[in-house]
Enzyme design. Structure first.
Site, mmCIF file in Angstrom:
data_model
loop_
_atom_site.group_PDB
_atom_site.id
_atom_site.type_symbol
_atom_site.label_atom_id
_atom_site.label_comp_id
_atom_site.label_asym_id
_atom_site.label_seq_id
_atom_site.Cartn_x
_atom_site.Cartn_y
_atom_site.Cartn_z
ATOM 1 N N ASP A 1 1.100 -1.233 0.051
ATOM 2 C CA ASP A 1 -0.308 0.174 -0.234
ATOM 3 C C ASP A 1 1.145 1.085 -0.063
ATOM 4 O O ASP A 1 0.784 2.839 0.220
ATOM 5 C CB ASP A 1 -0.823 0.301 1.382
ATOM 6 C CG ASP A 1 -0.189 -0.514 2.484
ATOM 7 O OD1 ASP A 1 1.077 -0.333 2.483
ATOM 8 O OD2 ASP A 1 -0.669 -0.685 3.311
ATOM 9 N N GLU B 1 -0.715 -9.231 -1.112
ATOM 10 C CA GLU B 1 -0.438 -8.474 0.291
ATOM 11 C C GLU B 1 -1.559 -7.484 -0.266
ATOM 12 O O GLU B 1 -1.964 -6.199 0.611
ATOM 13 C CB GLU B 1 0.527 -7.920 1.188
ATOM 14 C CG GLU B 1 -0.391 -7.324 2.727
ATOM 15 C CD GLU B 1 0.388 -6.683 3.552
ATOM 16 O OE1 GLU B 1 1.018 -5.290 3.114
ATOM 17 O OE2 GLU B 1 2.408 -6.643 4.063
ATOM 18 N N HIS C 1 13.648 5.802 12.337
ATOM 19 C CA HIS C 1 13.035 5.765 10.701
ATOM 20 C C HIS C 1 14.166 7.311 10.251
ATOM 21 O O HIS C 1 14.177 7.990 10.967
ATOM 22 C CB HIS C 1 11.776 6.288 10.217
ATOM 23 C CG HIS C 1 11.619 6.178 9.333
ATOM 24 N ND1 HIS C 1 11.721 7.374 8.469
ATOM 25 C CD2 HIS C 1 10.467 5.216 8.523
ATOM 26 C CE1 HIS C 1 11.197 6.562 7.149
ATOM 27 N NE2 HIS C 1 10.546 5.439 7.376
ATOM 28 N N GLU D 1 -2.156 5.215 3.288
ATOM 29 C CA GLU D 1 -2.034 3.808 2.722
ATOM 30 C C GLU D 1 -3.072 3.172 2.530
ATOM 31 O O GLU D 1 -3.110 2.235 1.140
ATOM 32 C CB GLU D 1 -1.243 2.821 3.840
ATOM 33 C CG GLU D 1 -0.162 2.936 3.811
ATOM 34 C CD GLU D 1 0.737 3.913 4.184
ATOM 35 O OE1 GLU D 1 -0.530 5.056 4.850
ATOM 36 O OE2 GLU D 1 1.986 4.668 4.691
HETATM 37 C C1 UD1 Z 1 6.608 5.325 3.577
HETATM 38 C C2 UD1 Z 1 5.530 4.721 2.434
HETATM 39 C C3 UD1 Z 1 4.152 3.651 4.220
HETATM 40 C C4 UD1 Z 1 5.649 2.677 4.502
HETATM 41 C C5 UD1 Z 1 6.713 3.287 4.639
HETATM 42 C C6 UD1 Z 1 7.702 1.837 5.727
HETATM 43 C C7 UD1 Z 1 4.170 6.297 1.424
HETATM 44 C C8 UD1 Z 1 3.177 7.444 1.242
HETATM 45 N N1 UD1 Z 1 4.806 6.211 3.208
HETATM 46 O O1 UD1 Z 1 6.612 6.025 4.600
HETATM 47 O O2 UD1 Z 1 3.696 2.947 3.327
HETATM 48 O O3 UD1 Z 1 5.095 2.175 6.032
HETATM 49 O O4 UD1 Z 1 7.097 3.696 3.760
HETATM 50 O O5 UD1 Z 1 8.741 2.645 6.467
HETATM 51 O O6 UD1 Z 1 4.785 5.657 0.568
HETATM 52 N N2 UD1 Z 1 14.428 8.725 4.191
HETATM 53 C C9 UD1 Z 1 15.961 8.208 4.371
HETATM 54 N N3 UD1 Z 1 16.339 7.041 3.605
HETATM 55 C C10 UD1 Z 1 15.422 5.592 3.380
HETATM 56 C C11 UD1 Z 1 14.142 6.155 3.995
HETATM 57 C C12 UD1 Z 1 13.834 7.696 3.928
HETATM 58 O O7 UD1 Z 1 16.111 9.364 4.242
HETATM 59 O O8 UD1 Z 1 16.078 4.536 3.166
HETATM 60 C C13 UD1 Z 1 13.554 10.060 4.838
HETATM 61 C C14 UD1 Z 1 13.593 10.289 3.468
HETATM 62 O O9 UD1 Z 1 13.744 12.558 3.835
HETATM 63 C C15 UD1 Z 1 12.023 10.813 3.327
HETATM 64 C C16 UD1 Z 1 10.826 10.006 4.361
HETATM 65 O O10 UD1 Z 1 12.221 9.837 5.085
HETATM 66 O O11 UD1 Z 1 11.727 11.710 2.751
HETATM 67 C C17 UD1 Z 1 10.556 10.101 4.726
HETATM 68 O O12 UD1 Z 1 9.921 8.510 2.715
HETATM 69 P P1 UD1 Z 1 9.043 8.678 2.693
HETATM 70 O O13 UD1 Z 1 9.399 7.277 2.015
HETATM 71 O O14 UD1 Z 1 8.366 9.464 1.745
HETATM 72 O O15 UD1 Z 1 7.812 7.960 4.048
HETATM 73 P P2 UD1 Z 1 7.753 6.973 4.504
HETATM 74 O O16 UD1 Z 1 7.268 7.839 6.105
HETATM 75 O O17 UD1 Z 1 8.847 6.506 4.997
HETATM 76 N N1 UDP Z 2 12.363 -2.550 10.206
HETATM 77 C C1 UDP Z 2 13.498 -3.578 9.774
HETATM 78 N N2 UDP Z 2 14.679 -2.957 10.684
HETATM 79 C C2 UDP Z 2 14.044 -1.553 11.543
HETATM 80 C C3 UDP Z 2 12.809 -1.335 11.574
HETATM 81 C C4 UDP Z 2 11.910 -2.020 10.924
HETATM 82 O O1 UDP Z 2 14.540 -4.086 9.613
HETATM 83 O O2 UDP Z 2 14.899 -0.700 11.941
HETATM 84 C C5 UDP Z 2 11.263 -4.212 10.075
HETATM 85 C C6 UDP Z 2 10.361 -4.847 10.306
HETATM 86 O O3 UDP Z 2 10.959 -5.637 10.860
HETATM 87 C C7 UDP Z 2 9.260 -5.058 9.433
HETATM 88 C C8 UDP Z 2 9.509 -4.200 8.819
HETATM 89 O O4 UDP Z 2 10.951 -2.880 8.521
HETATM 90 O O5 UDP Z 2 9.381 -6.136 9.357
HETATM 91 C C9 UDP Z 2 8.749 -3.045 8.859
HETATM 92 O O6 UDP Z 2 8.614 -1.883 8.361
HETATM 93 P P1 UDP Z 2 8.297 0.004 8.789
HETATM 94 O O7 UDP Z 2 7.689 -0.354 10.045
HETATM 95 O O8 UDP Z 2 9.013 1.179 7.693
HETATM 96 O O9 UDP Z 2 6.826 -0.021 7.613
HETATM 97 P P2 UDP Z 2 5.204 -0.518 7.544
HETATM 98 O O10 UDP Z 2 5.275 -1.717 7.767
HETATM 99 O O11 UDP Z 2 4.340 -0.029 8.686
HETATM 100 O O12 UDP Z 2 4.903 -0.358 6.699
#
Ligand code: UD1
Ligand code: UDP
Length: 371
Positions: free
Chosen positions: A96, A118, A238, A132
């Site tokens: 999602d 999923e 995160h 999502e």
């Molecule tokens: C995204 C997904 C969410 C999922 C989550 C898992 C969307 C809209 N959201 O949210 O559904 O639950 O991923 O973690 O698709 N960033 C980094 N390095 C990384 C990853 C993220 O720097 O490797 C930072 C960046 O500044 C980025 C911000 O995190 O802009 C947010 O990342 P983004 O993918 O937009 O949203 P998530 O909250 O991670």
């Molecule tokens: N996870 C990971 N490292 C971390 C935090 C989470 O590998 O530091 C894994 C966790 O075990 C799970 C997945 O990431 O499998 C969940 O990801 P996240 O919470 O970012 O996204 P969501 O599931 O909410 O979409």
């Protein structure tokens, strides 16, 4: 040979799709191509390395503080060329995220069939989780194959009018991933730091919780930890800078909370297995902790994973500071309540989800998961 393009872009999609990539690549019936959008960068790379998978395409779209517009526009524009060049017989997307929705939308525009892994998770609240719930419902309109993790997810799709012959109950591939990661002899310096104390495992990142809700979550957690000297918390944070800022402001300086960089999936699953309790707004962690019998306080107003709530392992506590404080405290102070929640259960699969998906695609038949 059927050409199948597998698309994903964030950490959780990668964790759940890498086992499927391995399964598909092991079958001669498929020519499997992997395209990552790079919606996440470092957190995606951690997973690709853990599973030893090199993508064929990396759209590399991540920007700091990216908006939903950035992600949508950049993926839509760049994935077009990949789809036109490869012309796959089928594209598989997961879950999602914006990657999921935009990849499916691009396939729809080019009239390429989509399989949704999923499928059928729902809260029916378009604002929670945001965006999502919209993404997965939209993909559900587009997809030709719907791989539902549970009977409940299938029932949602049937209720929405999906043709039953397109729905396959396969379990969730996160359980397949855990076959690669969970180890009884796992050790880690952070776990040595926890020692004999109770390990409280924390994660938080949801868009709808950024800002005030997250502040309240963290304040509640800090208050409980300051009152309970028998606990230590690990919070792999995160990479979102907005999350980092609030966490530093509210949790910084507390010597029984370690805020650490995102950990690899192997570490994460093994930390969960060793935890006393988890507080999270993550989706995937709600699926993983029940199989370890680790209670989860879900810091959200809704969940699309009612199976764990019904089994008693998950409890929805919202984002109100007092509610989280009371629920967290209760699990530390009331052993009966803790025992009620710590029953191991596994509604999400038996580790054969990827085999089932590949069987459907190769043979048109499979042995359904009955969870
Ligand atoms: C995204 C997904 C969410 C999922 C989550 C898992 C969307 C809209 N959201 O949210 O559904 O639950 O991923 O973690 O698709 N960033 C980094 N390095 C990384 C990853 C993220 O720097 O490797 C930072 C960046 O500044 C980025 C911000 O995190 O802009 C947010 O990342 P983004 O993918 O937009 O949203 P998530 O909250 O991670
Ligand atoms: N996870 C990971 N490292 C971390 C935090 C989470 O590998 O530091 C894994 C966790 O075990 C799970 C997945 O990431 O499998 C969940 O990801 P996240 O919470 O970012 O996204 P969501 O599931 O909410 O979409």
């Amino acid at each position: 040979m059927r050409k199948v393009l597998i698309v994903f872009g964030t950490r959780p999609e990668a964790i759940k799709m890498c086992p499927l990539v391995i399964e598909m690549k092991n079958r001669a019936a498929f020519h499997t191509i992997v395209c990552v959008t790079g919606q996440h960068k470092e957190m995606l790379n951690q997973v690709m390395e853990a599973f030893n998978i090199l993508p064929d395409y990396d759209l590399n779209i991540m920007k700091q503080n990216q908006t939903l517009f950035d992600i949508t526009v950049n993926i839509l524009e760049s994935i077009k060329a990949v789809l036109e060049k490869e012309r796959p017989d089928l594209v598989l997307v997961h879950g999602d995220t914006s990657t999921t929705f935009v990849a499916a939308l691009a396939c729809f525009y080019l009239q390429i069939p989509v399989g949704h892994v999923e499928a059928g998770l729902r809260t029916y609240n378009i604002h929670s989780p945001y965006p999502e719930e919209f993404n997965r419902q939209a993909v559900g309109i587009i997809s030709q194959y719907n791989f539902a993790p549970t009977q409940l997810a299938k029932a949602n799709l049937i209720r929405e009018g999906k043709d039953e012959s397109t729905i396959f109950v396969t379990g969730n591939s996160v359980i397949d991933a855990m076959r690669y990661t969970v180890r009884s002899d796992f050790t880690h310096p952070e776990l040595e730091w926890v020692g004999e104390k109770k390990l409280i495992f924390i994660t938080a990142h949801r868009r709808e919780n950024l800002g005030e809700p997250m502040r309240h979550m963290f304040r509640a957690i800090r208050r409980v930890l300051e009152e309970h000297l028998d606990c230590k918390a690990i919070y792999p944070i995160h990479m979102n800078p907005i999350v980092r800022e609030v966490a530093e402001a509210e949790l910084g300086g507390c010597d029984r909370i370690h805020i650490i960089d995102p950990i690899g999936v192997l570490d994460c699953h093994n930390f969960e297995a060793r935890s006393y309790l988890c507080l999270t707004d993550s989706g995937g962690i709600q699926e993983e902790c029940p199989s370890f019998g680790v209670p989860v306080l879900v810091m959200r107003d809704t969940t699309e994973r009612p199976e764990g709530v019904d089994a008693g392992t998950l409890k929805l506590v919202g984002t109100d500071e007092e509610t989280i404080y009371e629920s967290f405290k209760l699990l530390l102070e009331d052993q009966e309540e803790y025992k009620r929640m710590s029953n191991a259960c596994n509604p999400y699969g038996d580790g054969n989800t990827c085999k089932r998906i590949a069987d459907v695609l190769e043979f048109g038949e499979y042995e359904p998961w009955n969870g």
